[in-house]
Motif scaffolding. Sequence first.
Motif, short mmCIF file in Angstrom:
data_model
loop_
_atom_site.label_atom_id
_atom_site.label_comp_id
_atom_site.label_asym_id
_atom_site.label_seq_id
_atom_site.Cartn_x
_atom_site.Cartn_y
_atom_site.Cartn_z
N GLN A 15 -28.15 3.53 88.35
CA GLN A 15 -27.37 4.27 89.30
C GLN A 15 -26.56 5.60 89.00
OE1 GLN A 15 -24.92 1.70 91.81
NE2 GLN A 15 -26.91 0.90 92.78
N MET A 16 -27.16 6.68 89.38
CA MET A 16 -26.47 7.99 88.93
C MET A 16 -27.02 8.86 90.11
SD MET A 16 -29.41 9.70 86.14
CE MET A 16 -29.00 8.66 84.63
N ASP A 17 -26.36 9.93 89.97
CA ASP A 17 -26.45 11.21 90.73
C ASP A 17 -27.34 11.98 89.76
OD1 ASP A 17 -26.55 14.16 91.63
OD2 ASP A 17 -25.23 13.39 93.30
N THR A 18 -28.97 11.94 90.32
CA THR A 18 -29.89 12.66 89.41
C THR A 18 -29.36 14.21 89.14
OG1 THR A 18 -31.47 11.29 90.52
CG2 THR A 18 -32.28 13.29 89.22
N GLU A 19 -29.04 14.90 90.08
CA GLU A 19 -28.57 16.20 90.05
C GLU A 19 -27.51 16.62 88.90
OE1 GLU A 19 -27.10 20.22 92.48
OE2 GLU A 19 -27.64 18.53 93.44
N ASP A 20 -26.39 15.73 89.00
CA ASP A 20 -25.36 15.59 87.93
C ASP A 20 -25.82 15.19 86.49
OD1 ASP A 20 -23.61 16.20 89.79
OD2 ASP A 20 -22.88 14.10 90.15
N PHE A 21 -26.88 14.26 86.56
CA PHE A 21 -27.34 14.01 85.07
C PHE A 21 -28.06 15.20 84.56
CE2 PHE A 21 -31.22 12.55 82.76
CZ PHE A 21 -30.58 12.07 82.03
N MET A 22 -28.95 15.80 85.37
CA MET A 22 -29.89 16.90 84.78
C MET A 22 -28.82 18.05 84.35
SD MET A 22 -32.95 16.01 84.50
CE MET A 22 -33.51 17.82 84.08
N ASN A 23 -27.61 18.24 85.20
CA ASN A 23 -27.17 19.56 84.64
C ASN A 23 -26.20 19.04 83.22
OD1 ASN A 23 -27.23 21.01 86.92
ND2 ASN A 23 -25.52 20.02 88.14
N GLU A 24 -25.84 17.86 83.24
CA GLU A 24 -25.26 17.50 81.86
C GLU A 24 -26.25 17.44 80.71
OE1 GLU A 24 -22.03 16.74 80.84
OE2 GLU A 24 -21.76 17.80 83.00
#
Length: 398
Positions: A15-24
């Motif tokens: 469970q994650m926000d994919t956009e937030d993960f890619m930014n980080e």
Amino acid sequence: MLQAVLFDLDGTLLQMDTEDFMNEYLKELSQTVASVVEPGRFVRALLASTNAMLVNRDPALTNAEVFWADFRTRLGDCITDLEPLIEDFYAHKFINLSRVARPCPQARRAVQAALDRGLRIVLATNAIFPRSAIRDRMAWAGVADLPWELVTGYEEMHFCKPHPEYYREIAELLELKPEDCLMVGNDVQKDLAASTPGMRTYLVTDYLINPTRVDYQKLADGYGTLAELAGWLAGAGREKIEQEKQAVERVRKFVQVFDPNLEPIEFKEDTSTVEEAARTLGVEPGRIAKTLLFRAGEKYGLFVMAGDVRVNTKKVKALLGGGKPRMATPEEVEEITGYRVGGVCPFALATDIPIYLDESLQRFDVFYPAAGTDRSALPVTFAKLQAITGGTVVDVIK
């Protein structure tokens, strides 16, 4: 028969926000290599080379080969110093991105539900990351130790989502037909694309990705939260998948005795109503053959007519006799025909009942009755349908 379940990872089991993960992810990786290449230039090259993987359709090249061939052309002046830094990032620093994700106990329960039913499991994440980065994320989700038969890393795979070749490659590696597989994911475009080669689909809605606001309820075989998936696999959802496959196969075998060229058409969209079927097929509503089961007293009769006409119950009564005719209940339809409402085929029935073909269908060279499910149709002529069903030609419309 359902034999394997393919699970997406990011946004599904993890469970994650994919956009937030890619930014980080991009921030951390670009900082790691900043001593060798300016971060902005590095990120542009990385995204461009990732896109080269996403669009590649050459079966001779793995995704890793496509990525590195493109990446070296963009950063060739510093690639020798860059490669060991990237390797070190995945070996020691990628794991720190776990702060962006939230482990969910339902993930393990859902996968275990598939295993408990004797199904094979595949970790079917988009194959754009190295194997080690996928294993790290599987550990964050609490599923790394489960007996995965296949994990789709970029080292092995030759295609990416949403290309149908990605899903066909998985089926081939499993030595299964696509129809024997269920894809579970949260991305309407990328994961429901598994239906193109024939896989069934379940859409997880916790972290739904649906930018074009498609009506996914008409596309997915099942949908719901990750917590609901385990129950769906255990109960009616899995049963529905197996019954539908068996129904279409029964129709296919039956018609090919009469004509080997007759072949049911299966759709991703719901075609249970005349309007939906006509829209999906791109034909006028009249060409969608309605198949209606009537009961009069203890007698049943199956009536097939054009989609743009209405039945005259007085004429039905004259044919069936007995009391006042009524439409059969959904339970009666399934018991008598062997099909569910919305997918009733006028032959290969569960019981022997009279079949009546209304004259309204004779005006069409080809029309389309359902082929056993609410996402199927069979193109057929009136003469061919009469030969297959042995039906009586009648006039039962108003």
